[in-house]
Every structure is written in C-alpha cells, then in structure tokens.
Motif scaffolding. Sequence first.
Motif, PDB file in Angstrom:
ATOM      1  N   LEU A 113      20.868  12.519  49.769  1.00  0.00           N
ATOM      2  CA  LEU A 113      20.625  12.069  51.139  1.00  0.00           C
ATOM      3  C   LEU A 113      19.730  13.048  51.896  1.00  0.00           C
ATOM      4  O   LEU A 113      18.889  12.640  52.707  1.00  0.00           O
ATOM      5  CB  LEU A 113      21.954  11.902  51.873  1.00  0.00           C
ATOM      6  N   GLN A 114      19.893  14.327  51.629  1.00  0.00           N
ATOM      7  CA  GLN A 114      19.045  15.325  52.277  1.00  0.00           C
ATOM      8  C   GLN A 114      17.601  15.183  51.817  1.00  0.00           C
ATOM      9  O   GLN A 114      16.664  15.349  52.606  1.00  0.00           O
ATOM     10  CB  GLN A 114      19.565  16.723  51.976  1.00  0.00           C
ATOM     11  N   ASP A 115      17.403  14.832  50.544  1.00  0.00           N
ATOM     12  CA  ASP A 115      16.044  14.668  50.025  1.00  0.00           C
ATOM     13  C   ASP A 115      15.343  13.458  50.632  1.00  0.00           C
ATOM     14  O   ASP A 115      14.125  13.475  50.836  1.00  0.00           O
ATOM     15  CB  ASP A 115      16.082  14.539  48.502  1.00  0.00           C
ATOM     16  N   CYS A 116      16.111  12.402  50.926  1.00  0.00           N
ATOM     17  CA  CYS A 116      15.453  11.179  51.396  1.00  0.00           C
ATOM     18  C   CYS A 116      15.388  11.068  52.914  1.00  0.00           C
ATOM     19  O   CYS A 116      14.550  10.338  53.440  1.00  0.00           O
ATOM     20  CB  CYS A 116      16.150   9.938  50.839  1.00  0.00           C
ATOM     21  N   GLY A 117      16.269  11.779  53.645  1.00  0.00           N
ATOM     22  CA  GLY A 117      16.243  11.624  55.098  1.00  0.00           C
ATOM     23  C   GLY A 117      16.533  12.873  55.899  1.00  0.00           C
ATOM     24  O   GLY A 117      16.435  12.846  57.126  1.00  0.00           O
ATOM     25  N   GLY A 118      16.946  13.952  55.266  1.00  0.00           N
ATOM     26  CA  GLY A 118      17.275  15.160  56.001  1.00  0.00           C
ATOM     27  C   GLY A 118      18.768  15.240  56.319  1.00  0.00           C
ATOM     28  O   GLY A 118      19.547  14.347  56.002  1.00  0.00           O
ATOM     29  N   ARG A 119      19.136  16.324  56.982  1.00  0.00           N
ATOM     30  CA  ARG A 119      20.550  16.597  57.259  1.00  0.00           C
ATOM     31  C   ARG A 119      21.017  16.015  58.595  1.00  0.00           C
ATOM     32  O   ARG A 119      22.185  16.169  58.954  1.00  0.00           O
ATOM     33  CB  ARG A 119      20.780  18.115  57.285  1.00  0.00           C
ATOM     34  N   GLU A 120      20.142  15.370  59.334  1.00  0.00           N
ATOM     35  CA  GLU A 120      20.528  14.862  60.646  1.00  0.00           C
ATOM     36  C   GLU A 120      20.628  13.344  60.678  1.00  0.00           C
ATOM     37  O   GLU A 120      20.729  12.753  61.757  1.00  0.00           O
ATOM     38  CB  GLU A 120      19.535  15.341  61.710  1.00  0.00           C
ATOM     39  N   THR A 121      20.616  12.681  59.530  1.00  0.00           N
ATOM     40  CA  THR A 121      20.777  11.230  59.508  1.00  0.00           C
ATOM     41  C   THR A 121      22.252  10.874  59.660  1.00  0.00           C
ATOM     42  O   THR A 121      23.142  11.668  59.338  1.00  0.00           O
ATOM     43  CB  THR A 121      20.237  10.641  58.201  1.00  0.00           C
ATOM     44  N   ALA A 122      22.489   9.672  60.139  1.00  0.00           N
ATOM     45  CA  ALA A 122      23.876   9.235  60.371  1.00  0.00           C
ATOM     46  C   ALA A 122      24.656   9.173  59.064  1.00  0.00           C
ATOM     47  O   ALA A 122      25.833   9.552  59.017  1.00  0.00           O
ATOM     48  CB  ALA A 122      23.860   7.869  61.054  1.00  0.00           C
ATOM     49  N   LYS A 123      24.023   8.731  58.008  1.00  0.00           N
ATOM     50  CA  LYS A 123      24.733   8.603  56.736  1.00  0.00           C
ATOM     51  C   LYS A 123      25.102   9.966  56.172  1.00  0.00           C
ATOM     52  O   LYS A 123      26.215  10.164  55.674  1.00  0.00           O
ATOM     53  CB  LYS A 123      23.859   7.829  55.735  1.00  0.00           C
TER      54      LYS A 123
END
Length: 471
Positions: free
Chosen positions: A327-337
């Motif tokens: 998830l960090q690779d695709c959207g970063g650490r601040e996404t809701a998921k």
Amino acid sequence: MAIVKKRKVADDRRAAQNDNVYKNMQESEETHLSNHLDEIVAAVSITPRNKSQSNLTQTVLFQPPREKLRLCEEKARACSGSQEYKQAVRELVRCLALTRICYGDSHWKLAEAHINLAQGYLQLKGLSLQAKQHAEKAQEILLTNSIGPPRSDNTGVFKCSVELFHTMGRALLDLRKFKEASENLEKAERLSEELLQRGRIVKEEWLATQARIKWSFAQVCQGQKKLQEALPHYKEALECLESSKGEKSLECVPLLRELAGAEQALEFHDAAIGHLLQAHLIVLGRNLTQEEMADSAHSVAHAAAASPRPAHQDVAEQYFQECMSHLQDCGGRETAKFLSIQDEFCRFLQIAGQNERATSILRESLEAKVATFGDLSPEVAETYRLLGEAALEQGNHRMAHRTLKKCLHIQTLLYGPQDKRTLATQQTMDDLAKVTEVAVKPKPTPKAKVAFNTSVPGHTALGRGRPSAAN
C-alpha cells in the motif's frame, strides 16, 4: 376594346410570372434532389478521396446481423473481463435483440441469449430478480417453442439447459430460496453428466462446469449455515477447477478464499491459513496491481491474527507488514486504506501484548490521520480510543484519561451522547475515575486530642470564627 387589350396584357404578364416561379421551384427541387443523391452516393461509394469515412459508413450500415451479433458478444466478454460491468450488460442486451433478429422468437439460441443476460445481471450487477425473470423466459422457450436442431444433434440444447438450471439456481440462491436452488443445481448436474456419458462434451469442459455447480452447492449450504456440509462441495469444486484450469489459475483465488472463510468459521485455522497462502502465491505469480497484492496479503494476516495459536502471530505480523508495504508503494502512508490497515495491525499488537510498540505507531499516525480525515473524524476518535486502552494496559491512568477524554469529545460531536460508542467510552472513563479515586484518596488522619486543661475563650460565640490577634 382598349380595356380588353389591357386585361389581356396583364394576364399574359401574370402567366409569365407564374411560369417563372414554377420554373424556379422545379429547378430548386432538382438541385435539392441532385444534392441529396450526391450525398447518398458519397456515403455508399468508395472513393480514394474519402476512403476511411466510406469504409466506416459501410461497416455501420451494411454489416450483416450475425456479424454484429458476433462483435457484440466479443465486446461483452471483453467488458466483463475488464470489470466494465455496466457496459457488459448493455452489450448483452444488444446481443439479445440481434439474436431475435437472426434466429427468431422460438430458437434455442434466443434462450441462450436470455441466459447470458441473466448471468450478466446476476454476476455483474447482482440483480437477482431480473436474472430469474430472464432464466424463466429461457426455460419457456426451451420447453415449449424450441425448433432447434434435430434430436440426433441436440448438444447445443443440452448445454443451454445445463446453463439454464445453473443460472436459475444461482438466482434463487441470491433470493435465499435454498430448496428451489438445490433442485435446479441437481438438474444441471444430471444433465452435465449425461452430456459426458454420451460423449457430447470434452472432459475439460465438463470439469469446468462441475466446478461451477459444486461451488454453487457449497454456497447454498453456507447460506443455510451448514458449514460442515459446505466443505466437501468447496473441495470438489477446487479439484475440478484445478484439473480443468490448472493449479495456478487466477480463477482458483476466489474459490480458495471462500473455502478458507468456511474453515475459519469452523475454527480450522491451519487449513484456512494454508488455503489463503495458496491463493496469495497465485496472486504474486501474476502481473497484478500493488493494491491487489496488498488485499491478498491482508487476507492472510487477518486469518492468522484471528487464530489463538501463538505460532500464527509471526505469520500475522509478516503479512501485515507485507500488506502495508504494498500500500505504501502504490499510494503512500497517508491514504485511508493504509491507515485503516495500520490501525488493525496496532490492535493485533495490543492483543499480542506489544502495547508500547502499538502506542508508538499510533502516535506517529495521528498527524497523518488529522491531515487525511480531519480533526473531528471517526478515524481520529478510534486512534485516541486505542491510545487510551494502551495507556490503561500500561497503568498510565493520567494519559489514559487524557486520550479517552479527547475520544469522548469527538464521539459526542459525531454520534451524539446516546450512541453506543459514546456510552462505551463514557463507561470506561467512569470506571477509570473510580479506580483513580481509590488510588489517590488520602487515608484519614487521627484528630489531635485537646489537652485536658485547655479552655475555650468565653467570648467566642457559636457560628463565629476565632478572635483575631488584634482582638
């Protein structure tokens, strides 16, 4: 006489004007008709000047209905494969209309088109009642008005009937009519076995059909809460699917996850985790998105975290970390998921007794949650609640009271004072206040004894203070 001549001249002039008007109108009509004919010729003729447009017009206007039907069927399959479900159903509706044009109202091909549309409604959009209606229409065509091939070559009708009963069973299953669903699935199974015995279907195709029928049987049992009966059907479906499509087929993934869900409900944690790991390996072997790989890792972590065995805690932590990494690779650490999975990981750490580590992660995530969701959000309130519980476990009552108070404030504004979440937090704070009061309440000190010869000044009245030094 002069008057007559004048009248004659006026009539001649009027007639000449009318002739001119009629001539102009005729010329205008001829010109308009000529232009219209030129447009038609330009539309249907192939000229080097406008070849691409003419080819497109020819394709649209003069394409045979069966060719249009074939193209619509290909589009429907492509849209379904790319998860464009709404467009897929539109193409299936067009296929139904074109099939009626090509084969008439009583051919088994029209029944097949109704079944395909029913499957589209059922699988792509979840519209079970519409699926049932189209399946009933297909059944009516097959049973009463069929003018299909002769009995010596009725393989298409048999295959269509298998799909009919299976689709009807799936629709009734979604409508929670389990008895009728089982009856239709049994008919589909008998017909498919008859096709195999007569040599009208190859083994691989029969196995694929059996996999879908057994899968539906398992779902019927699961809908009736008969999980022990569902497991054999799930396993038979998996064997058939692996034999027909291969053990590494992506079609095995949803079946493996459903099987693992039934095993987990029966507390067969080892088997459930094993099947989820098998599905995860299939996903990793394909060129899928980071989010899809994260979902697969999360399913393994969730099942391992639910297991009471200490040996599965390491598995849970490993796949929680893998999920968050994707998830960090695709959207970063601040996404809701990502933040939601991180909260679930912290709850797992608290259950595993790693409160300090969970508290550290939660504090670091608080700023990102405020930036992503806002100050007054359920996510921020949940973070304060988890921090308060962690502080309680560590015996830090002051910190627990502070964070739970913030949680209570946000919950009161979001849900109201009478919501069950707000009341639960209030109850925790009340219990904490009682414990804190008992812990900090000072022991009663014995009063100092008054000396025997001590006298009270006679001028001091009841209800008044002691006289001051000045008095």
